[in-house]
Design an enzyme around this catalytic site. Sequence first.
Site, PDB file in Angstrom:
ATOM      1  CB  ALA A 135      -0.924   0.003   1.216  1.00  0.00           C
ATOM      2  CD  GLU A 136       2.616   3.628   3.880  1.00  0.00           C
ATOM      3  OE1 GLU A 136       3.080   4.622   3.294  1.00  0.00           O
ATOM      4  OE2 GLU A 136       1.783   3.719   4.803  1.00  0.00           O
ATOM      5  CB  SER A 137       6.583   1.971  -1.506  1.00  0.00           C
ATOM      6  OG  SER A 137       6.865   0.604  -1.190  1.00  0.00           O
TER       7      SER A 137
END
Length: 251
Positions: A135-137
Site C-alpha cells: 500500500a505504501e510504495s
Amino acid sequence: MRYLAANYEHGREGLKQDYQQAFQLYCQAALKGDADSAYSLGFMYFNGRGKPRDLGLAVRWFKQAADAGDVHAQKMLARYSDLSPAEDSACKQAEPELKLVADANPNKQAVANWVNQIAPRYGIDPELVMAVIRAESGFNSTAVSNKNAQGLMQLIPATAARFGVADSWDPIQNIKGGTAYLHWLIRHFDGKVDLVLAAYNAGEGAVERYHGIPPYRETQNYVKQILAWYGKSLHPIPADLSIPPVSRQKT
C-alpha cells in the site's frame, strides 16, 4: 517469536494454521537460545508436523532444549538415547547481518525474502508487513511522497530517526524501521489491526483523538484496502522490545 509461532502452529488468535511459518519463527527463537522453541522444533520433527518425520533432527533440538534445562526434552533424550542428533540444514545460524543486494529497486520477491527474515525479529506477521509495503510504495524502494515519506515503508525523517534508521533509502533499514513502528503500534492498540493501520497512515495521535479511524478519506481507504489484502482483524501482541513511541503525520 515463540508466542507468534505457537499461534501459527495451532491456528489461534485469528491466524490461519501454518506449520511453515511456525517452524521459521520457532527456528529464529531457538537460534537465539529459547529452550521452549527448541523443544517445539523437536516436537514438530518427532510428529512430522509440517516437516517429514525425522528422529535424528528431533533429537538435535531436544538436546539443545535439554542442555538448557528443559525437563520434557531431557525425558525425550533418555527415551531415544541410542539416536545421534543430526544437523538441521533448514534451521541454522544466518549471517550476523542481512546482506543487501546491490539493486537500488529490488523486486517483490527480494522484498519478501527480507521481510520474512526481519518481521519475526519483531514478533510481526510478515504478511502484514508485506501488505503495508504494497500500500505504501508498491514495492518501490525509491518512492517518495509529498510529505517526504521515503522508501518501501514510507518513513518520514522523524520516524526513521526515532527507530534508528540512518538511511531510509536502504531497503533493509527501511523495512526494519517500519516494522519496529508496527511493533509499537500493535502493542499500543492491543493488536487491533484497523487502528494500527490508521495510526501508521495518520499518526497514533489522530486515532486517539477520534477514538477510532479518523474521518480522513485517505486513511479510511488505506485501512480498507490493507484489511482486504491481509484478511485478519487482530494480530497477536508481540513481546515488549522497549521501543519508544513516535509521532507520524502523513495525512
